[in-house]
Design a protein around this motif. Structure first.
Motif, PDB file in Angstrom:
ATOM      1  N   GLY A   6       7.191   6.177 -12.742  1.00 18.41           N
ATOM      2  CA  GLY A   6       6.046   7.041 -12.989  1.00 18.41           C
ATOM      3  C   GLY A   6       6.363   8.223 -13.878  1.00 18.41           C
ATOM      4  O   GLY A   6       5.666   9.244 -13.832  1.00 18.41           O
ATOM      5  N   ASN A  55      -3.609  -1.618  -7.911  1.00 18.52           N
ATOM      6  CA  ASN A  55      -2.310  -1.594  -8.580  1.00 18.52           C
ATOM      7  C   ASN A  55      -1.527  -2.818  -8.107  1.00 18.52           C
ATOM      8  O   ASN A  55      -1.148  -2.902  -6.939  1.00 18.52           O
ATOM      9  CB  ASN A  55      -1.573  -0.297  -8.222  1.00 18.52           C
ATOM     10  CG  ASN A  55      -0.316  -0.094  -9.033  1.00 18.52           C
ATOM     11  OD1 ASN A  55       0.241  -1.039  -9.580  1.00 18.52           O
ATOM     12  ND2 ASN A  55       0.156   1.134  -9.109  1.00 18.52           N
ATOM     13  N   ARG A  59       0.401  -2.729  -4.639  1.00 16.72           N
ATOM     14  CA  ARG A  59       0.938  -1.426  -4.250  1.00 16.72           C
ATOM     15  C   ARG A  59      -0.211  -0.531  -3.797  1.00 16.72           C
ATOM     16  O   ARG A  59      -1.200  -0.393  -4.512  1.00 16.72           O
ATOM     17  CB  ARG A  59       1.655  -0.777  -5.423  1.00 16.72           C
ATOM     18  CG  ARG A  59       2.866  -1.545  -5.957  1.00 16.72           C
ATOM     19  CD  ARG A  59       3.432  -0.793  -7.143  1.00 16.72           C
ATOM     20  NE  ARG A  59       4.679  -1.342  -7.651  1.00 16.72           N
ATOM     21  CZ  ARG A  59       4.771  -2.112  -8.736  1.00 16.72           C
ATOM     22  NH1 ARG A  59       3.677  -2.420  -9.416  1.00 16.72           N
ATOM     23  NH2 ARG A  59       5.933  -2.561  -9.150  1.00 16.72           N
ATOM     24  N   TYR A  93       2.929   5.302  -1.921  1.00 11.63           N
ATOM     25  CA  TYR A  93       4.256   5.471  -2.508  1.00 11.63           C
ATOM     26  C   TYR A  93       5.123   6.423  -1.689  1.00 11.63           C
ATOM     27  O   TYR A  93       4.626   7.389  -1.095  1.00 11.63           O
ATOM     28  CB  TYR A  93       4.135   6.005  -3.938  1.00 11.63           C
ATOM     29  CG  TYR A  93       3.445   5.032  -4.867  1.00 11.63           C
ATOM     30  CD1 TYR A  93       4.161   4.088  -5.602  1.00 11.63           C
ATOM     31  CD2 TYR A  93       2.060   5.020  -4.969  1.00 11.63           C
ATOM     32  CE1 TYR A  93       3.526   3.178  -6.418  1.00 11.63           C
ATOM     33  CE2 TYR A  93       1.411   4.108  -5.789  1.00 11.63           C
ATOM     34  CZ  TYR A  93       2.147   3.193  -6.504  1.00 11.63           C
ATOM     35  OH  TYR A  93       1.505   2.282  -7.307  1.00 11.63           O
ATOM     36  N   ALA A 129       5.019  10.468  -2.354  1.00  8.48           N
ATOM     37  CA  ALA A 129       3.931  10.564  -3.331  1.00  8.48           C
ATOM     38  C   ALA A 129       3.506  12.009  -3.584  1.00  8.48           C
ATOM     39  O   ALA A 129       3.051  12.356  -4.678  1.00  8.48           O
ATOM     40  CB  ALA A 129       2.744   9.746  -2.844  1.00  8.48           C
ATOM     41  N   ILE A 167       2.109   8.830  -7.883  1.00  6.05           N
ATOM     42  CA  ILE A 167       2.848   7.577  -8.073  1.00  6.05           C
ATOM     43  C   ILE A 167       4.309   7.889  -8.370  1.00  6.05           C
ATOM     44  O   ILE A 167       4.615   8.626  -9.304  1.00  6.05           O
ATOM     45  CB  ILE A 167       2.228   6.748  -9.219  1.00  6.05           C
ATOM     46  CG1 ILE A 167       0.812   6.318  -8.841  1.00  6.05           C
ATOM     47  CG2 ILE A 167       3.089   5.526  -9.529  1.00  6.05           C
ATOM     48  CD1 ILE A 167       0.077   5.596  -9.942  1.00  6.05           C
ATOM     49  N   THR A 193       7.233   1.917  -3.725  1.00  2.50           N
ATOM     50  CA  THR A 193       6.102   1.632  -2.848  1.00  2.50           C
ATOM     51  C   THR A 193       6.465   1.795  -1.375  1.00  2.50           C
ATOM     52  O   THR A 193       7.482   1.284  -0.916  1.00  2.50           O
ATOM     53  CB  THR A 193       5.601   0.193  -3.083  1.00  2.50           C
ATOM     54  OG1 THR A 193       5.430  -0.018  -4.477  1.00  2.50           O
ATOM     55  CG2 THR A 193       4.298  -0.045  -2.367  1.00  2.50           C
ATOM     56  N   LYS A 226      -3.020  -3.115 -13.495  1.00  6.28           N
ATOM     57  CA  LYS A 226      -4.010  -2.227 -12.873  1.00  6.28           C
ATOM     58  C   LYS A 226      -5.374  -2.805 -13.228  1.00  6.28           C
ATOM     59  O   LYS A 226      -5.610  -3.205 -14.376  1.00  6.28           O
ATOM     60  CB  LYS A 226      -3.859  -0.811 -13.437  1.00  6.28           C
ATOM     61  CG  LYS A 226      -4.528   0.272 -12.598  1.00  6.28           C
ATOM     62  CD  LYS A 226      -3.639   0.703 -11.459  1.00  6.28           C
ATOM     63  CE  LYS A 226      -4.055   2.053 -10.869  1.00  6.28           C
ATOM     64  NZ  LYS A 226      -5.425   2.158 -10.396  1.00  6.28           N
TER      65      LYS A 226
END
Length: 358
Positions: A164, A199, A219, A222, A225, A232, A236, A275
């Motif tokens: 990310g 996702n 996903r 996370y 997160a 993100i 996960t 996505k």
């Protein structure tokens, strides 16, 4: 007693190598002995004596001493195969493979398509005419805003890297200015159509250009997160196993399209990230040239791709390359956290609030 095959695992400080080795241990397959390396002396895997019979601190892959150190380890332990997992090392091994050959066997694709997949700009450019690529543009940090052709809101991130890096939903020009100032080390960004849907990830294994295994997941949440502005982190914590063969068809088309442009054949593992757009249509956002951290969760659910990865190369006489898409019982989910063994269960068994004890 059958002699174990010595396997080198790189980047053992990261969650993905730990997940890979855990998948083999959980399979009860006793054919392999792992030797681990990492460039960070604080990497937890270097001190994991339960997973690795021996570990070594090595230079980074871009250091001129790297290959000398790796070669010595391979010779000392008679390493037959290397599992190369950090993307920077995958690229380095791929380049070395093309240029002069490798010091031991590894399951890696040729350099040019590998490098193109790691670079999100190149990936999008190579697939720009495909219906499953969202509208996008790339721009340098602190660039002229008029060069950005994607309408707000859009998703922005660095063109290179994972986890990310530099990712955020951008709603207007002011937010973009502030985000670029916060991320001065990111030289180039890619802005792409904002995709509000699910996702998804599709993991596919190839040998000599042919797909032989696949599995898919969604996903949902996370690890840590809250520390990422985008929410993100690339790791996960909660996901669903899904049985979507359509994702595999898109992933296979994308990988074949890219490799054909380089007149090359795909080898190894690819994790294709999707996505969904506002209409629920899956769009490719990136393709990783490695396993991702929830590989052992898939393995617990019956899709042991790390074991397939090893057996296809090191036990070929007893392994079928006939294509198999792993499917899961409806409602199968996984839960993960930093220091915990992943848990696979059915979503219906998640706890609900019991109001009678409130």
């Amino acid at each position: 007693m059958t002699k174990k095959i010595n396997v080198l695992v790189t980047g053992v400080g990261g969650p993905t190598p730990r997940s890979f080795v855990r998948s083999i241990a959980d399979s009860k397959c006793d054919n392999y002995n792992f030797i681990g390396v990492d460039a960070n002396r604080l990497a937890i895997g270097l001190y994991d004596t339960a997973s690795y019979s021996k570990t070594y601190l090595v230079p980074k892959a871009n250091d001129e001493r790297y290959w000398e150190k790796i070669a010595k380890i391979i010779d000392r332990h008679q390493i037959e195969f290397a599992v190369v997992l950090p993307e920077a090392e995958v690229v380095a091994w791929s380049e070395r493979q093309d240029r002069e050959g490798l010091p031991c066997k590894a399951f890696i694709s040729p350099f040019k398509p590998t490098a193109a997949l790691v670079d999100k700009k190149s990936l999008h450019d190579l697939l720009k005419d495909k219906s499953y690529i969202p509208s996008y543009c790339t721009f340098l940090n602190q660039t002229d805003r008029k060069k950005i052709t994607v309408e707000y809101p859009f998703w922005v991130r660095g063109t290179v890297g994972s986890s990310g890096l530099g990712s955020l939903k951008i709603n207007n020009e002011q937010e973009l200015d502030e985000w670029m100032k916060i991320n001065p080390r990111i030289e180039e960004f890619i802005a792409s159509e904002f995709l509000p849907g699910r996702n998804l990830a599709c993991k596919v294994l190839y040998k000599n250009g042919k797909i032989f295994r696949s599995a898919c997941a969604e996903r949902l949440e996370y690890v840590m997160a809250k520390v990422a502005p985008s929410g993100i982190t690339g790791n996960t914590s909660f996901g669903r196993m899904i049985n979507d063969k359509g994702l595999v068809d898109i992933a296979d088309d994308a990988i074949n399209s890219i490799f054909s442009q380089f007149k090359a054949k795909a080898n190894g593992i690819f994790t294709v990230d999707f996505k969904e757009n506002a209409q629920g249509i899956p769009m490719i956002t990136e393709i990783n040239v490695r396993f991702v951290a929830f590989a052992s969760s898939l393995a617990k659910a019956g899709a042991n791709l790390p074991l397939d990865y090893l057996e296809a190369n090191l036990n070929p006489d007893n392994f079928s390359l006939e294509y198999q898409h792993y499917e899961f019982p409806r409602g199968t989910i996984f839960l993960r956290d930093v220091d915990e063994t992943p848990l696979v269960m059915n979503e219906k068994d998640l706890l609900a609030m019991d109001d009678s004890h409130a």
